[in-house]
Design an enzyme around this catalytic site. Structure first.
Site, PDB file in Angstrom:
ATOM      1  N   PRO A 297     -24.734  48.104 -45.837  1.00 40.61           N
ATOM      2  CA  PRO A 297     -24.683  49.350 -46.620  1.00 40.61           C
ATOM      3  C   PRO A 297     -26.088  49.900 -46.824  1.00 40.61           C
ATOM      4  O   PRO A 297     -27.065  49.161 -46.771  1.00 40.61           O
ATOM      5  CB  PRO A 297     -24.085  48.886 -47.952  1.00 40.61           C
ATOM      6  CG  PRO A 297     -24.434  47.435 -48.040  1.00 40.61           C
ATOM      7  CD  PRO A 297     -24.436  46.916 -46.643  1.00 40.61           C
TER       8      PRO A 297
ATOM      9  N   SER B 276     -34.533  44.597 -53.928  1.00 38.62           N
ATOM     10  CA  SER B 276     -33.875  44.303 -52.655  1.00 38.62           C
ATOM     11  C   SER B 276     -32.372  44.514 -52.747  1.00 38.62           C
ATOM     12  O   SER B 276     -31.826  44.721 -53.827  1.00 38.62           O
ATOM     13  CB  SER B 276     -34.168  42.862 -52.243  1.00 38.62           C
ATOM     14  OG  SER B 276     -33.321  42.001 -52.963  1.00 38.62           O
ATOM     15  N   LYS B 277     -31.729  44.445 -51.584  1.00 37.81           N
ATOM     16  CA  LYS B 277     -30.276  44.604 -51.531  1.00 37.81           C
ATOM     17  C   LYS B 277     -29.590  43.553 -52.392  1.00 37.81           C
ATOM     18  O   LYS B 277     -28.551  43.776 -52.961  1.00 37.81           O
ATOM     19  CB  LYS B 277     -29.781  44.470 -50.089  1.00 37.81           C
ATOM     20  CG  LYS B 277     -30.098  45.674 -49.240  1.00 37.81           C
ATOM     21  CD  LYS B 277     -29.329  45.654 -47.936  1.00 37.81           C
ATOM     22  CE  LYS B 277     -29.612  46.948 -47.158  1.00 37.81           C
ATOM     23  NZ  LYS B 277     -28.828  47.085 -45.943  1.00 37.81           N
ATOM     24  N   ARG B 278     -30.196  42.380 -52.436  1.00 34.69           N
ATOM     25  CA  ARG B 278     -29.562  41.280 -53.165  1.00 34.69           C
ATOM     26  C   ARG B 278     -29.706  41.389 -54.682  1.00 34.69           C
ATOM     27  O   ARG B 278     -29.024  40.718 -55.424  1.00 34.69           O
ATOM     28  CB  ARG B 278     -30.135  39.932 -52.697  1.00 34.69           C
ATOM     29  CG  ARG B 278     -29.622  39.492 -51.343  1.00 34.69           C
ATOM     30  CD  ARG B 278     -30.436  38.348 -50.809  1.00 34.69           C
ATOM     31  NE  ARG B 278     -31.839  38.694 -50.683  1.00 34.69           N
ATOM     32  CZ  ARG B 278     -32.347  39.392 -49.662  1.00 34.69           C
ATOM     33  NH1 ARG B 278     -31.561  39.813 -48.692  1.00 34.69           N
ATOM     34  NH2 ARG B 278     -33.629  39.678 -49.591  1.00 34.69           N
ATOM     35  N   ASP B 279     -30.619  42.266 -55.149  1.00 35.13           N
ATOM     36  CA  ASP B 279     -30.856  42.344 -56.597  1.00 35.13           C
ATOM     37  C   ASP B 279     -29.684  42.949 -57.335  1.00 35.13           C
ATOM     38  O   ASP B 279     -29.440  42.656 -58.494  1.00 35.13           O
ATOM     39  CB  ASP B 279     -32.108  43.175 -56.886  1.00 35.13           C
ATOM     40  CG  ASP B 279     -33.353  42.401 -56.537  1.00 35.13           C
ATOM     41  OD1 ASP B 279     -33.326  41.172 -56.705  1.00 35.13           O
ATOM     42  OD2 ASP B 279     -34.332  43.011 -56.092  1.00 35.13           O
TER      43      ASP B 279
END
Ligand code: GLU
Length: 511
Positions: free
Chosen positions: A18, A265-268
């Protein structure tokens, strides 16, 4: 500049998942720059890395940009004069350009297997060094510079897998460029390796495809994230090697986590309690769902307004900008080079601002489906407008209107025990009983101001504490100590409902 002297910019995402909100910010700044300068805004899908391709990611990117109202002039959906706009469909274009670089001595074939590269890496490690395929090591590797011509030519005819690598200049030099945001940036070639331009699978790498396409698509300005700055010297050298005029570069500042340093980041995302994606995303492999700004109740205009301020400022106190105002106020000169800290609370504030600036009529339209979803038959439009107008200052999202207004549509099911303990005592319940009878027999106009007068009179007659009555009456009508002006609530609920609710509270909470 291209033949027509027109500004042409592109947003060039890779469909590897995404789109992160940082990607939307890059698209936004490109869009604003293009619109401000009557230029062309292009979407190019960079999907040459087949190992990182994620199903659904391209559709996601297109839908996300559509939701944000960032419309393209050229792209994979609408086409254009410089298509195709998906790199996988341009596959046949790139090999000739890689060959051209080999012919001009700027690139070479490399035949090292994964194993051989691994061995070179391990050897370097054992000497406490990091292996780099570059001017110092390339002659000890297996390539068209180190092998005799007859040998590597035979390898080519024998279809031995190869990659094509860029040949960094042998003599150390400095590559300079003038970045629109950072000013002069310079890099030493001695610190750069011979990057792969063309892979064994017949596909170009990002570097080659990106530069070739920017050239063929006549891109005049490359506006992209700071994470691409390390690629800049290679790109500048590629333009030189091809003998092409290079575009002007602008590297946008990083978006930082709300607390402390570090890139968002995307993971945050959901870990820190806010979305990092414009739309909700379901991972096609794991089924894991990541929240999106759209599904969390954000207006796209508010989301974009917030993003515009991540790295840019207008130089005035103004914070709320319509789409058109953003276009006319935007300039790359006012983009900072230092990282921009993301503030989730400020993001909510932007949404609140957009919400309170919507008319009550607009909010009725947005809120009605939510009411229907709760199986509430919406009241007449003018009444709903009035109810929304009373509470909209207290919410940031349309769905929060429900928490503030539910009691208008159905009687409280329970009563806040803390408030009940503190307020529902002594002579209050008996007084409320009298008040209910008074309301029942009241035949004047059911109007907040008149009713307030009536109730105040009765309170005075009975010499009872005004504040105590108000708090308990509110508890009976709304179930807690919240909500707008009490007499306005009474007026809207109507005589019958008010009387019924007071009696119900007495039944439940006792006399
Ligand atoms: N495909 C790259 C990305 O995913 C594009 C970088 C660039 O704009 O040059 O961000």
């Amino acid at each position: 500049m291209n033949s027509s002297n027109m500004i042409r910019v592109r947003f060039a995402p890779s469909p590897t998942g995404p789109l992160h909100m940082g990607g939307v910010r890059t698209a936004l700044f490109n869009y604003l720059f293009a619109r401000k300068n009557q230029g062309t805004f292009i979407l190019r899908i960079e999907d040459t890395d087949q190992t990182r391709y994620v199903k659904g990611a391209e559709d996601y990117i297109i839908n996300a940009l559509k939701w944000c109202g960032l419309d393209f002039d050229e792209g994979p959906v609408q086409g254009g004069d410089f298509g195709p706009y998906r790199q996988s469909e341009r596959k046949s274009i790139y090999k000739a350009f890689a060959d051209q670089l080999i012919q001009s001595g700027n690139a070479y074939y490399a035949f090292d297997s994964a194993e051989e590269l691994n061995t070179a890496r391990k050897e370097a490690e054992s000497r406490g060094q990091t292996f780099s395929y570059d001017a110092k090591t390339r002659l000890s590797m297996k390539n068209s510079l180190s092998l005799p011509e007859s040998e590597f030519k035979k390898m080519l005819t024998d279809d031995i897998p190869f990659v094509i690598r860029f040949k960094m200049p042998d003599e150390a030099c400095v590559v300079e460029d003038e970045d629109m945001i950072r000013g002069k940036v310079s890099f030493r070639t001695s610190e750069l390796d011979d990057k792969v331009l063309f892979k064994a699978d017949g596909m170009p790498t990002y570097h080659l495809a990106n530069v070739v396409d920017d050239h063929l698509m006549e891109i005049t300005h490359v506006i992209r994230g700071e994470e691409w700055l390390p690629s800049l010297p290679l790109h500048v050298l590629l333009y030189r090697a091809f003998g092409w005029k290079k575009p002007v570069f602008a590297h946008l500042p990083l978006i930082l986590k709300p607390q402390g340093k570090g890139k968002l980041s995307k993971r945050d995302g959901d870990k820190l309690g806010f979305p990092v994606f414009p739309l909700q995303w379901t991972d096609p492999e794991t089924g894991e769902v990541s929240s999106g700004y759209r599904e969390s109740g954000y207006f796209p205009e508010a989301f974009l307004n917030m993003l515009a301020f991540l790295g840019w400022n207008p130089g005035t106190e103004q914070e709320i900008f319509t789409h058109d105002q953003l276009i006319s106020a935007f300039s790359i000169d006012r983009v900072n080079k230092s990282g921009a800290r993301f503030d989730p609370e400020k993001t909510k504030w932007f949404n609140h601002q957009y919400l309170i600036h919507k008319t009550d009529k607009e909010l009725v339209k947005l809120f009605t489906p939510i009411l229907r979803g709760k199986e509430i038959v919406p009241p007449p439009e003018n009444e709903l407008e009035r109810i929304i107008g009373l509470v909209k200052e207290r919410v940031s999202f349309v769905h929060e209107l429900w928490d503030q207004t539910a009691f208008f549509f159905s009687a409280p099911q329970d009563y806040d025990p803390k408030v009940a303990k503190k307020r529902w005592k002594g002579e209050i319940p008996a007084f409320l009983q009298t008040l209910a009878e008074m309301f029942d027999n009241y035949d004047g106009s059911w109007d907040a101001a008149l009713l307030k007068e009536k109730v105040s009179q009765l309170i005075q007659e009975k010499q009872i504490n005004f504040g105590g009555v108000m708090n308990s009456l509110r508890l009976a009508l709304v179930g807690g100590s919240f909500g707008p002006d009490l007499f306005t609530i009474i007026e809207i609920l109507g005589k019958e409902e008010v009387t019924k609710r007071i009696k119900q509270a007495i039944r439940v909470l006792g006399m």
